[in-house]
Design an enzyme around this catalytic site. Structure first.
Site, PDB file in Angstrom:
ATOM      1  N   GLN A   1      -1.462   5.418   8.311  1.00 56.20           N
ATOM      2  CA  GLN A   1      -1.328   4.277   7.407  1.00 56.20           C
ATOM      3  C   GLN A   1      -2.650   3.512   7.316  1.00 56.20           C
ATOM      4  O   GLN A   1      -3.318   3.270   8.326  1.00 56.20           O
ATOM      5  CB  GLN A   1      -0.223   3.340   7.899  1.00 56.20           C
ATOM      6  CG  GLN A   1       1.180   3.927   7.794  1.00 56.20           C
ATOM      7  CD  GLN A   1       1.741   3.860   6.381  1.00 56.20           C
ATOM      8  OE1 GLN A   1       1.056   3.504   5.432  1.00 56.20           O
ATOM      9  NE2 GLN A   1       3.010   4.205   6.237  1.00 56.20           N
TER      10      GLN A   1
ATOM     11  N   CYS B   1      -7.392  -1.947  -8.176  1.00 63.08           N
ATOM     12  CA  CYS B   1      -6.545  -3.124  -7.962  1.00 63.08           C
ATOM     13  C   CYS B   1      -5.962  -3.570  -9.306  1.00 63.08           C
ATOM     14  O   CYS B   1      -6.694  -3.686 -10.284  1.00 63.08           O
ATOM     15  CB  CYS B   1      -7.347  -4.277  -7.355  1.00 63.08           C
ATOM     16  SG  CYS B   1      -7.988  -3.936  -5.708  1.00 63.08           S
TER      17      CYS B   1
ATOM     18  N   GLU C   1       7.897  18.208   9.643  1.00 58.85           N
ATOM     19  CA  GLU C   1       6.762  17.978   8.736  1.00 58.85           C
ATOM     20  C   GLU C   1       6.294  19.327   8.199  1.00 58.85           C
ATOM     21  O   GLU C   1       6.165  20.298   8.960  1.00 58.85           O
ATOM     22  CB  GLU C   1       5.629  17.270   9.479  1.00 58.85           C
ATOM     23  CG  GLU C   1       4.322  17.175   8.736  1.00 58.85           C
ATOM     24  CD  GLU C   1       4.441  16.421   7.423  1.00 58.85           C
ATOM     25  OE1 GLU C   1       4.008  16.979   6.397  1.00 58.85           O
ATOM     26  OE2 GLU C   1       4.963  15.296   7.424  1.00 58.85           O
TER      27      GLU C   1
ATOM     28  N   TYR D   1       9.756  14.078   7.374  1.00 60.14           N
ATOM     29  CA  TYR D   1       8.404  13.779   6.863  1.00 60.14           C
ATOM     30  C   TYR D   1       7.635  12.992   7.932  1.00 60.14           C
ATOM     31  O   TYR D   1       7.090  11.921   7.680  1.00 60.14           O
ATOM     32  CB  TYR D   1       8.447  12.955   5.575  1.00 60.14           C
ATOM     33  CG  TYR D   1       9.249  13.561   4.440  1.00 60.14           C
ATOM     34  CD1 TYR D   1       8.669  14.470   3.561  1.00 60.14           C
ATOM     35  CD2 TYR D   1      10.572  13.209   4.225  1.00 60.14           C
ATOM     36  CE1 TYR D   1       9.389  15.011   2.503  1.00 60.14           C
ATOM     37  CE2 TYR D   1      11.314  13.753   3.178  1.00 60.14           C
ATOM     38  CZ  TYR D   1      10.707  14.654   2.321  1.00 60.14           C
ATOM     39  OH  TYR D   1      11.434  15.182   1.274  1.00 60.14           O
TER      40      TYR D   1
ATOM     41  N   CYS E   1     -16.069  -3.610  -1.501  1.00 61.68           N
ATOM     42  CA  CYS E   1     -14.745  -3.699  -2.119  1.00 61.68           C
ATOM     43  C   CYS E   1     -13.907  -4.690  -1.334  1.00 61.68           C
ATOM     44  O   CYS E   1     -13.916  -4.696  -0.097  1.00 61.68           O
ATOM     45  CB  CYS E   1     -14.076  -2.329  -2.123  1.00 61.68           C
ATOM     46  SG  CYS E   1     -12.343  -2.349  -2.649  1.00 61.68           S
TER      47      CYS E   1
ATOM     48  N   CYS F   1     -14.003  -9.896  -7.584  1.00 62.86           N
ATOM     49  CA  CYS F   1     -14.426  -8.513  -7.760  1.00 62.86           C
ATOM     50  C   CYS F   1     -15.030  -8.309  -9.146  1.00 62.86           C
ATOM     51  O   CYS F   1     -14.341  -8.423 -10.167  1.00 62.86           O
ATOM     52  CB  CYS F   1     -13.240  -7.571  -7.559  1.00 62.86           C
ATOM     53  SG  CYS F   1     -13.684  -5.836  -7.772  1.00 62.86           S
TER      54      CYS F   1
ATOM     55  N   CYS G   1       7.547   4.054  -0.359  1.00 60.60           N
ATOM     56  CA  CYS G   1       6.337   3.452  -0.933  1.00 60.60           C
ATOM     57  C   CYS G   1       6.413   3.417  -2.459  1.00 60.60           C
ATOM     58  O   CYS G   1       5.424   3.116  -3.123  1.00 60.60           O
ATOM     59  CB  CYS G   1       5.092   4.198  -0.471  1.00 60.60           C
ATOM     60  SG  CYS G   1       5.068   5.950  -0.890  1.00 60.60           S
TER      61      CYS G   1
END
Length: 400
Positions: free
Chosen positions: A229, A31, A279, A258, A105, A22, A355
């Protein structure tokens, strides 16, 4: 329960080291890894998670990808001009509103990148002005591409500052001539002076206005604003772990907090007695209800609102008392009132999808101090080439 892996999965590195691949690495900031091989990236993520979570439970070896490149099925490009007045498309440099030009990318879907380059090349001939944040003059602000991994359906979202789109029909025809694989094109209107990409109003310029994708045996309808996702290959692995840890035999009541557009809820409903999803985003709940109808799943119900307000209102209803609670919060983790609600509902098992390892450690500490213990922790590399890692944790009530 899932057997512990004997080594870190994802050792394959088909394209070699990332270093030198990259050219925009130092400008972009998207990144964090450049010189490290994928195998080394996984080891660093494993070490970090063990430092934060290892005190609660042994951390299983991280589940990596066979090919950790071009996995993002959602691609966003900012439209701008450089100092010479040339149209550019790319990303904001980390921490700034300076646009770094990007044509391709290494973590984005290659077809999505091709379409963005095509649109950029069409702007001059159609006399479409790019939006200027300082002067608030111009039309096109952003381009968003979403692709169904299993279906191949492609959505193009053109974010404009005004609803007036000159020659839009001819523009659509010209774009489809180059890319007939596009299945729908949407104009999203965002006239606000904010950093938000999408506005509230939309016009369908071509196709259905949404795409569909298949995940874990279910069909999901995805609109421009739907949360879905970005790495479907790893998502199936992640959700399979959630189902495994939930330990369902068909008799359980499950609450999915959620729940978004219902991806985890519908997957769990295939094994549970009944699933309730909560939610706060009303549009997401509408999508969840639609997805349930599309898949013919009837043992699921969705509620709009904050977890700490919705769930306690049903606490006196024994029929709705959870055996299992699944929680998949945003990066900031669970709100404390949400954690208080989980503890008050006394589920036998809690499956926590995270996450962010730091907020996960914080929330596990809270739950463990209030009657739960961590039995399993399985990291899954959802975001190769970045420092982010997803984890699935299983907690049991100590007296169960």
């Amino acid at each position: 329960m899932r057997e512990k892996a004997g080594k870190i999965e994802g050792d394959s590195n088909k394209k070699g080291k990332q270093g030198g691949v990259c050219k925009k690495f130092w400008e972009c900031g998207g990144c964090e890894y450049k010189q490290d091989s994928y195998k080394r990236q996984l080891k660093e993520k494993q070490k970090r998670l063990e430092e934060l979570i290892g005190g609660f439970c042994e951390v299983h070896p991280i589940v990596g990808m066979e090919n950790p490149f071009h996995y993002r099925n959602k691609v966003h490009a900012v439209v701008d001009r450089d100092k010479k007045g040339n149209v550019i498309t790319g990303v904001y440099k980390a921490g700034t509103h300076m646009v770094v030009p990007v044509d391709s990318c290494m973590i984005e879907d290659e077809k999505a990148d091709e379409i963005i380059v095509t649109i950029r090349g069409m702007l001059k001939s159609f006399k479409i002005k790019t939006y200027d944040e300082d002067t608030e003059y111009g039309l096109l602000r952003h381009i968003l591409i979403r692709k169904g991994f299993a279906t191949g359906e492609i959505m193009v979202v053109l974010v404009t500052a005004s609803p007036v789109f000159p020659s839009k029909n001819n523009f659509v025809k010209a774009l489809l001539k180059v890319h007939p694989e596009i299945t729908t094109i949407v104009q999203n209107i965002n006239g606000r002076g904010t950093s938000m990409v999408l506005g509230e109003k939309e016009h369908i310029l071509y196709g259905k206005g949404y795409i569909e994708d298949r995940l874990c045996g279910c069909i999901f309808r995805i609109s421009s604003k739907s949360f879905y996702q970005v790495n479907p290959v790893q998502t199936e692995k992640l959700y399979s772990l959630v189902l495994d840890y939930a330990g369902l035999n068909g008799n359980e009541i499950v609450w999915d907090l959620y729940c978004g557009i219902g991806t985890i809820s519908l997957f769990l409903a295939q094994r549970a007695k009944y699933v309730y999803g909560v939610e706060v985003v009303a549009n997401a709940v509408d999508d969840a209800k639609t997805n349930a109808r599309i898949n013919g799943i009837e043992n699921v119900e969705f509620f709009v609102g904050k977890v700490e307000e919705v769930v306690p209102s049903f606490s006196e209803n024994d029929r709705m008392r959870p055996d299992v609670i699944v929680v998949d919060p945003p990066r900031k983790g669970c709100d404390q009132k949400c954690l208080e609600t989980i503890v008050a509902m006394l589920p036998e098992r809690v499956v926590y999808v995270s996450c962010d390892s730091a907020t996960l450690a914080r929330d596990l500490k809270y739950l463990c101090e209030r009657g739960y213990e961590v039995r399993e922790v399985q990291p899954v590399d959802m975001f190769p080439q970045t420092t982010h890692v997803e984890s699935v944790c299983l907690l049991h009530r100590k007296d169960s």
